[in-house]
Design an enzyme around this catalytic site. Sequence first.
Site, short mmCIF file in Angstrom:
data_model
loop_
_atom_site.label_atom_id
_atom_site.label_comp_id
_atom_site.label_asym_id
_atom_site.label_seq_id
_atom_site.Cartn_x
_atom_site.Cartn_y
_atom_site.Cartn_z
N HIS A 84 -1.40 -4.09 17.26
CA HIS A 84 -2.76 -4.49 16.30
C HIS A 84 -3.98 -5.03 17.13
CE1 HIS A 84 1.31 -5.17 14.65
NE2 HIS A 84 0.10 -5.65 14.04
N LYS A 98 -11.95 12.68 4.11
CA LYS A 98 -11.98 13.68 2.68
C LYS A 98 -11.74 12.23 1.29
CE LYS A 98 -9.58 17.40 4.05
NZ LYS A 98 -8.34 18.19 3.43
N CYS A 121 3.13 -8.20 15.05
CA CYS A 121 4.33 -8.13 15.28
C CYS A 121 5.65 -8.68 14.95
CB CYS A 121 4.83 -7.22 16.41
SG CYS A 121 2.56 -5.88 16.96
N LYS A 126 -15.29 11.76 0.57
CA LYS A 126 -15.98 11.88 0.31
C LYS A 126 -16.44 12.70 -1.04
CE LYS A 126 -14.56 16.67 0.37
NZ LYS A 126 -14.04 18.30 0.72
N CYS A 145 2.91 -11.91 20.13
CA CYS A 145 1.96 -11.51 18.64
C CYS A 145 1.94 -11.78 17.38
CB CYS A 145 1.58 -9.38 18.28
SG CYS A 145 0.54 -9.23 17.84
N HIS A 177 0.61 -1.08 -0.08
CA HIS A 177 -0.25 -0.19 -0.44
C HIS A 177 0.90 1.43 0.32
CE1 HIS A 177 0.94 0.49 4.06
NE2 HIS A 177 0.81 -0.80 4.40
N HIS A 207 4.34 1.36 2.28
CA HIS A 207 5.26 0.94 1.56
C HIS A 207 5.53 1.75 0.81
CE1 HIS A 207 2.80 -2.26 2.23
NE2 HIS A 207 3.42 -2.74 4.11
N CYS A 251 -2.65 -6.58 21.49
CA CYS A 251 -1.52 -5.83 21.70
C CYS A 251 -1.89 -4.59 21.25
CB CYS A 251 -0.71 -6.70 19.75
SG CYS A 251 -0.20 -6.23 18.83
N1 MSP Z 1 8.86 -7.31 7.73
C1 MSP Z 1 9.03 -6.24 8.69
C2 MSP Z 1 11.00 -5.16 8.57
C3 MSP Z 1 11.60 -5.88 8.51
S1 MSP Z 1 13.05 -5.13 8.03
C4 MSP Z 1 14.29 -5.73 8.58
C5 MSP Z 1 8.31 -5.17 8.63
N2 MSP Z 1 7.28 -5.00 7.34
S2 MSP Z 1 6.29 -4.22 7.02
O1 MSP Z 1 6.05 -4.65 5.63
O2 MSP Z 1 4.85 -4.45 8.36
O3 MSP Z 1 6.43 -3.06 6.71
C6 MSP Z 1 6.50 -1.88 7.75
C7 MSP Z 1 8.07 -0.50 7.29
O4 MSP Z 1 6.86 -0.50 5.97
C8 MSP Z 1 6.75 0.41 8.16
O5 MSP Z 1 9.12 1.10 8.72
C9 MSP Z 1 7.25 1.83 7.03
O6 MSP Z 1 8.50 1.82 6.31
C10 MSP Z 1 6.03 1.06 6.07
N3 MSP Z 1 4.92 1.70 6.06
C11 MSP Z 1 3.83 1.01 6.35
N4 MSP Z 1 3.15 1.38 5.86
C12 MSP Z 1 3.44 3.17 6.83
C13 MSP Z 1 2.86 4.23 6.61
N5 MSP Z 1 1.32 4.31 6.69
N6 MSP Z 1 3.69 5.49 7.01
C14 MSP Z 1 4.52 5.32 6.22
N7 MSP Z 1 5.38 4.25 6.80
C15 MSP Z 1 4.57 3.23 5.81
O7 MSP Z 1 7.62 -4.81 9.76
#
Ligand code: MSP
Length: 507
Positions: free
Chosen positions: A145, A294, A128, A297, A125, A17, A20, A142
């Site tokens: 979550h 928004k 996490c 909307k 969890c 999404h 990422h 958790c």
């Molecule tokens: N697999 C672990 C990371 C291992 S790294 C050695 C993980 N994965 S995750 O799919 O949950 O990705 C988390 C990361 O995705 C966040 O740290 C960030 O970089 C990014 N983000 C996911 N959602 C986000 C937002 N809504 N806003 C900003 N960054 C976001 O954790």
Amino acid sequence: MGFYITTPIYYVNATPHIGHAYTTIAADIITRHRRQRGEDTFFLTGTDEHGSNIPRVAEEAGLELQEFVDRNAAAFREMTLKVNASNDFFIRTTDPRHGERVGEFLQRIYERGDIYEGVYSGLYCSRCEAFYTEAELVDGLCPQHGIPPEFVEEKNYFFRLSAYAEPLLRLFDERPDIVLPGFRYNEARRFVEQGLDDISVSRASQRWGVPVPWDTSQVVYVWVDALINYWSALAFAREDEDLRPRYWPEVRHFLAKDILKFHCVIWPALLLAAGLEVPKQLFVHGYLLMDDRKMSKSIGNVIDPLDLIDVYGVDPVRFYLFRVATFGQDGSISIDGLHERYERELGNDLGNLLSRTTAMIARYREGRLREAVVSAELAADIDRVGGEVAARLDAFDLTGALEVVWELVRRLNRHVEQSAPWELAKDEARAEDLDRVLFELADGLRAVAVALAGFVPETSQRVLAALGQSEDVSWGLVAAGKTVASEGIEPAPPLFPRVDPPTAAAA
Ligand code: MSP
């Protein structure tokens, strides 16, 4: 020494999404910028595929494990392409070459004496992939979550994290910019100051993962497996070269605040325990929040913001994300906000500037841009940009860098109004003035295009092409007077044509 940039490797139990995409784009902007400065830069992203709930999720989806992760990893690879990331490699933790390095890494720590056997019991969890104490739970759930943790008790191997509190504090003392921004440095430091417990680094009850080399009845804890990707990828990304001597420890990890402790505390400790150097820097950014109100909307339903790339194009989304929210802080995004910036800043400020400049060159000079000398005052304004943008990007202030460029865009728009080329064109005696103003506008726009190349690479190339300039975006070209005379300039089509805000039907 090279410059190495990473994103977290994303879990494959979710679909990609905009959150990422946000980290991936940020890392890409810095990567592209460093390459513009002629630095040897390596950009890594990828997927984390050994999650403890993957077997269950795969089964629910009715797929074989490998097939399930292949499919979801492909979705992340597509996201990477969709946001135009210029990564040099895409690592997957199910790649056996990664697994091999994880084994080696852990074996090293084991042999150096910082891994021991024990019994773990605690609340876990699986989303996490972390244990919680009773006190950390919120109403028994958790804190991240809101799901009930599972009670887990098993024989595990433990990493002596507690022994690394002192070394970590020394490291933080010596390198106050190891974690950025400063308030995240303080947060990481506080974790260490509060005292560190040893952590379990293996799982006895699971099969899905990298086997512990000296006891193959256990698999390596998924977070340890995942963190090691930053190191392992360099070993096998290129068949003919071990990239570790070239890029380690010149690494800048990008991540959001959710995974700060793993990256800023546990990862450096693991590296120290393995006798390796710790990362140069970690940049911890905030959360991107969707303004659901928004969003709904405009369309009566929530649209996947990644789909906005199909509507607006990739560059406007790359631009908007770092324009609207200060990188490092949390920030809200919305379709209305994107639409507004698209029209006002990209369409009017930048797009119209190019349309007007090229149209005037076509009309008053039959498409010929003559070389001239940029007035001292404007030249100074243009020349400042390169240094200021680079300084901000060195501090990972992406939002500040973008603002510096935009000040120049606004300055050029004022220049059009103040110098009124359409008046100059009426007076033969002022032909030289007109040549100069047209050159200044083209030169300013060219410098803007080079300065923006990391943020909006496609747009940057279109601007340069419309002005008959080379595709070269070397950083030294963010300076006045680098424009070359050219012919055949035509009125450029709109850089950012009108777009209807997406509706439920279009989405
Ligand atoms: N697999 C672990 C990371 C291992 S790294 C050695 C993980 N994965 S995750 O799919 O949950 O990705 C988390 C990361 O995705 C966040 O740290 C960030 O970089 C990014 N983000 C996911 N959602 C986000 C937002 N809504 N806003 C900003 N960054 C976001 O954790």
